[in-house]
Design a protein around this motif. Structure first.
Motif, PDB file in Angstrom:
ATOM      1  N   TYR A 366     -98.007  43.536 108.779  1.00  0.00           N
ATOM      2  CA  TYR A 366     -97.294  43.558 109.460  1.00  0.00           C
ATOM      3  C   TYR A 366     -96.357  44.393 108.104  1.00  0.00           C
ATOM      4  CZ  TYR A 366    -100.300  42.572 113.150  1.00  0.00           C
ATOM      5  OH  TYR A 366    -101.326  41.866 113.285  1.00  0.00           O
ATOM      6  N   ASN A 369     -96.704  47.090 105.455  1.00  0.00           N
ATOM      7  CA  ASN A 369     -96.468  48.600 106.730  1.00  0.00           C
ATOM      8  C   ASN A 369     -95.275  49.226 106.969  1.00  0.00           C
ATOM      9  OD1 ASN A 369     -96.917  50.038 109.500  1.00  0.00           O
ATOM     10  ND2 ASN A 369     -98.315  50.731 107.571  1.00  0.00           N
ATOM     11  N   ALA A 370     -94.175  47.630 107.146  1.00  0.00           N
ATOM     12  CA  ALA A 370     -92.437  47.897 107.881  1.00  0.00           C
ATOM     13  C   ALA A 370     -92.039  48.282 106.378  1.00  0.00           C
ATOM     14  CB  ALA A 370     -91.455  46.961 108.498  1.00  0.00           C
ATOM     15  N   LYS A 384     -88.443  46.275 112.867  1.00  0.00           N
ATOM     16  CA  LYS A 384     -89.437  47.498 111.956  1.00  0.00           C
ATOM     17  C   LYS A 384     -91.353  46.803 112.130  1.00  0.00           C
ATOM     18  CE  LYS A 384     -85.773  49.665 108.766  1.00  0.00           C
ATOM     19  NZ  LYS A 384     -85.856  49.613 107.480  1.00  0.00           N
ATOM     20  N   LYS A 385     -91.295  45.531 111.954  1.00  0.00           N
ATOM     21  CA  LYS A 385     -91.939  44.493 112.102  1.00  0.00           C
ATOM     22  C   LYS A 385     -92.835  44.922 113.258  1.00  0.00           C
ATOM     23  CE  LYS A 385     -94.047  39.734 112.142  1.00  0.00           C
ATOM     24  NZ  LYS A 385     -93.508  38.069 111.100  1.00  0.00           N
ATOM     25  N   GLU A 387     -92.973  47.282 115.277  1.00  0.00           N
ATOM     26  CA  GLU A 387     -92.997  48.546 115.344  1.00  0.00           C
ATOM     27  C   GLU A 387     -94.636  48.796 114.439  1.00  0.00           C
ATOM     28  OE1 GLU A 387     -92.816  50.981 117.824  1.00  0.00           O
ATOM     29  OE2 GLU A 387     -90.961  49.726 118.167  1.00  0.00           O
ATOM     30  N   ALA A 388     -95.187  48.264 113.521  1.00  0.00           N
ATOM     31  CA  ALA A 388     -95.630  47.904 112.176  1.00  0.00           C
ATOM     32  C   ALA A 388     -97.215  47.631 112.793  1.00  0.00           C
ATOM     33  CB  ALA A 388     -95.218  47.820 110.761  1.00  0.00           C
ATOM     34  N   LYS A 389     -96.105  46.145 113.541  1.00  0.00           N
ATOM     35  CA  LYS A 389     -97.444  45.847 114.234  1.00  0.00           C
ATOM     36  C   LYS A 389     -98.147  46.131 115.294  1.00  0.00           C
ATOM     37  CE  LYS A 389     -98.173  41.368 116.812  1.00  0.00           C
ATOM     38  NZ  LYS A 389     -97.551  40.069 117.213  1.00  0.00           N
ATOM     39  N   ARG A 391     -98.522  49.770 115.554  1.00  0.00           N
ATOM     40  CA  ARG A 391     -99.284  50.996 114.561  1.00  0.00           C
ATOM     41  C   ARG A 391    -100.916  50.480 114.150  1.00  0.00           C
ATOM     42  NH1 ARG A 391     -94.282  52.448 113.138  1.00  0.00           N
ATOM     43  NH2 ARG A 391     -94.600  51.305 111.131  1.00  0.00           N
ATOM     44  N   CYS A 438    -103.657  50.489 105.753  1.00  0.00           N
ATOM     45  CA  CYS A 438    -102.506  50.059 106.835  1.00  0.00           C
ATOM     46  C   CYS A 438    -101.415  50.377 106.221  1.00  0.00           C
ATOM     47  CB  CYS A 438    -102.476  49.977 107.578  1.00  0.00           C
ATOM     48  SG  CYS A 438    -103.957  49.307 108.843  1.00  0.00           S
TER      49      CYS A 438
END
Length: 623
Positions: A366, A369-370, A384-385, A387-389, A391, A438
């Protein structure tokens, strides 16, 4: 006059009876057929005399004609006539069996098998069992009936209905006989003094368990002294239903279960109502420790079939999860229960040299990716984390069908990121590649790509987890080197990341714990048997236990758990067999299949190096 008339009536009836019998004996029915027209003249004589009715002799009445006396079917004769008629046949079968060096029953079984093989296969199978001297089951034994009750979660009415429904195919013992046998192999239930709960005497539990093991193994142990190694632990089970029961002082939706384990299935010794905290442990642990001390020091005497055994038990408190370990050790605020180092000291490269679970891998994914590598997060980084989670979870779900880091769908609490989820995602290279994709391909100052480093990290972690959770002999030097290399790679490439307590314990202490366990994996020390009981506890309390009082409810539950964990009852359970080699394990863990694989990957080669051969281990120990 009345007396004379009565005698005259009796005399008349006797004369009529004799005349009727004489006429019936002389009555003959003859039917003649022409022999030249392929017909047989028959003279059927009906006779009530026993010897004439059993006769099979043929007589000739005229030239070209033959008189035959018809014989009654064998199943219509009396037992004496049946025995007389089959004497010659039985003697012939016995002589033939002696010539073939088998028993008469075996010969009859083979004839039964041969006669019915095409038209009635079940009867033919019975005949083959008789020929091979295998037992033909007519009734389930009491232990098999207990297995049916336990495996299929049946109550009295359900078992009785099944017994009558299956009566034409297999005979079930009556429920009262099953209950008597269950009471015979179950220790006496005692009430806890300071808390609401029930328990078994540890001494009585060990005695019954030892007897059942001897019966299961079928070995003749000589009287003497023996030592049994047992593992014990405690665990909490939450989200239980609350009932309005008689005598309730306080109700809880949590249970604490104490067990000991000498086989792959744990055996219960205590169930108590209450929260999983230090106050409850202070009341229930000391009495158990006293019994454990007496068993370890003095042992217990066990009598079985007239033989006396002195049994000493070595207990190891290893079946505890992280929360229970901290409560028992009194280190609730510590970072690690195995060492005094803090979270910052655990990621120190120097400390790692001196000498993980899937949840941690997802947390790292996570953050990468963020687009940030610090362990602490501000508000923008948290957004941001998040949203990355979303995805990453959506990508894993779409490509593998595995739901990670989601609320439990069955309502049991927690998330879907369980041990089975970790095995499915980390141990399969194709599914693991989805998680690796990812990670962005960002190159840092050491000229290594984030995706490449992450790939190496989770690959090594999957190997370490498989080695630690195994039950085989481990090469601890290779494992220690791999753990240190994995930890150093992570902290050198991403200095801002921290280890979670569980990941720190795996990477920092796995090799030492395995060395202390006779260089064998820690699979036998797992607390999974305790966790497995949680769903059974809820089902038993709700559907298969009395609701009158808490004591009655918990008594029925602990009895069910005891029968379910009985070694003889568990022996009737269907064993999973490998479709490749036929041994009792899953095909994905078959070493023979991997050894014959044409493409032996680097990961499989590295995993094979972690396990020590028995010859190498014998050379190291000097045996």
């Amino acid at each position: 006059m009345g007396l004379l008339r009565s005698k005259w009536a009796k005399l008349s009836r006797a004369r009529k009876s004799e005349q009727t019998k004489e006429n019936f004996q002389n009555f003959k029915l003859e039917i003649f057929f022409d022999r030249d027209q392929s017909d047989l003249p028959v003279n059927e004589e009906l006779n009530v005399e026993e010897e004439e009715a059993d006769s099979e002799e043929l007589e000739t009445s005229e030239p070209g004609n033959k008189r035959v006396r018809l014989v009654s079917p064998l199943n219509e004769l009396s037992p004496r006539q049946t025995q007389r008629r089959t004497d010659d046949l039985f003697s012939a079968l016995r002589e033939e069996a002696m010539k073939q060096h088998i028993t008469t029953t075996q010969l009859l079984g083979y004839l039964l098998h041969r006669e019915n093989y095409v038209h009635d296969r079940p009867v033919a199978d019975i005949g083959m069992k008789l020929f091979q001297q295998e037992p033909v089951a007519k009734e389930l034994c009491l232990d098999e009936a207990l297995y049916m009750l336990s495996a299929y979660k049946l109550g009295r009415s359900g078992y009785t209905n099944l017994r009558f429904d299956m009566k034409k195919r297999v005979e079930f013992p009556a429920y009262y006989r099953v209950k008597q046998h269950k009471d015979l192999i179950t220790p006496q239930i005692d009430s806890l003094s300071e808390v609401t709960g029930v328990s078994f005497s540890l001494v009585a539990s060990v005695q019954i368990h030892f007897k059942r093991l001897i019966t299961l193994l079928g070995i003749a142990l000589q009287p003497g002294s023996y030592t049994m190694v047992a593992k014990e632990g405690l665990d909490g089970s939450g989200r239980h239903a609350i009932y309005n029961q008689l005598g309730n002082v306080e109700t809880h939706d949590n249970l604490d279960v104490g067990t000991f384990k000498c086989i792959p299935k744990s055996r219960p010794i205590m169930i108590t109502m209450g929260k999983e905290n230090s106050e409850l442990l202070a009341k229930i642990v000391p009495p158990v420790d006293v019994e454990i001390g007496e068993l370890q020091q003095n042992g217990v005497t066990v009598e079985d079939n007239g033989k006396m055994y002195t049994l000493k038990v070595e207990f190891h408190r290893s079946m505890n999860d992280g929360k229970m370990q901290k409560l028992l050790l009194g280190r609730g605020g510590g970072f690690c229960v195995l060492c005094p180092f803090s979270a910052d000291e655990a990621v120190s490269p120097d400390q790692i040299k001196d000498g993980f679970e899937i949840d941690y891998c997802l947390k790292v994914a996570y953050k990468l990716n963020a687009g940030f590598t610090s362990w602490k997060e501000d508000q923008k980084q948290k957004a941001k984390k998040k949203e990355a989670k979303k995805r990453i979870i959506a990508m894993i779900k779409a490509k593998t069908g595995i739901a990670v880091d989601m609320p439990d769908a069955v309502g049991a609490g927690g998330t879907s990121t369980t041990g089975n989820t970790a095995r499915a995602l980390l141990f399969d290279p194709e599914k693991r590649q989805v998680l690796i994709e990812c990670i962005p391909q960002k190159v840092r100052r050491d000229q290594e790509c984030d995706r490449v480093v992450y790939d190496e990290f989770i690959t090594n972690l999957s190997i370490i987890l498989r080695v630690v959770s195994s039950k085989q002999r481990i090469n601890t030097e290779h494992l220690d080197h791999l753990c240190k290399e994995t930890a150093l790679k992570l902290v050198s490439h991403w200095p801002g990341f921290k280890f979670t307590p569980s990941v720190h314990q795996v990477l920092a202490h796995s090799a030492a714990l395995i060395s202390a366990n006779d260089s064998k994996g820690l699979g036998t020390l797992s607390e999974e048997p305790l966790e497995h009981n949680n769903k059974n506890l809820r089902i038993y309390r709700e559907h298969l236990a009395r609701k009158t009082t808490q004591h009655a409810n918990l008594s029925d539950v602990i009895t069910r758990l005891w029968i379910k964990s009985d070694p003889i009852v568990r022996s009737f359970q269907h064993a999973v067999k490998c479709s490749f080699c036929g041994e009792e394990h899953n095909v994905w863990s078959c070493t023979q299949k991997h050894a014959r694989s044409s493409c032996f990957s680097l990961e499989e080669h590295l995993l094979a190096c972690m396990f020590a051969d028995d010859q190498d281990q014998d050379q190291e120990t000097g045996t």
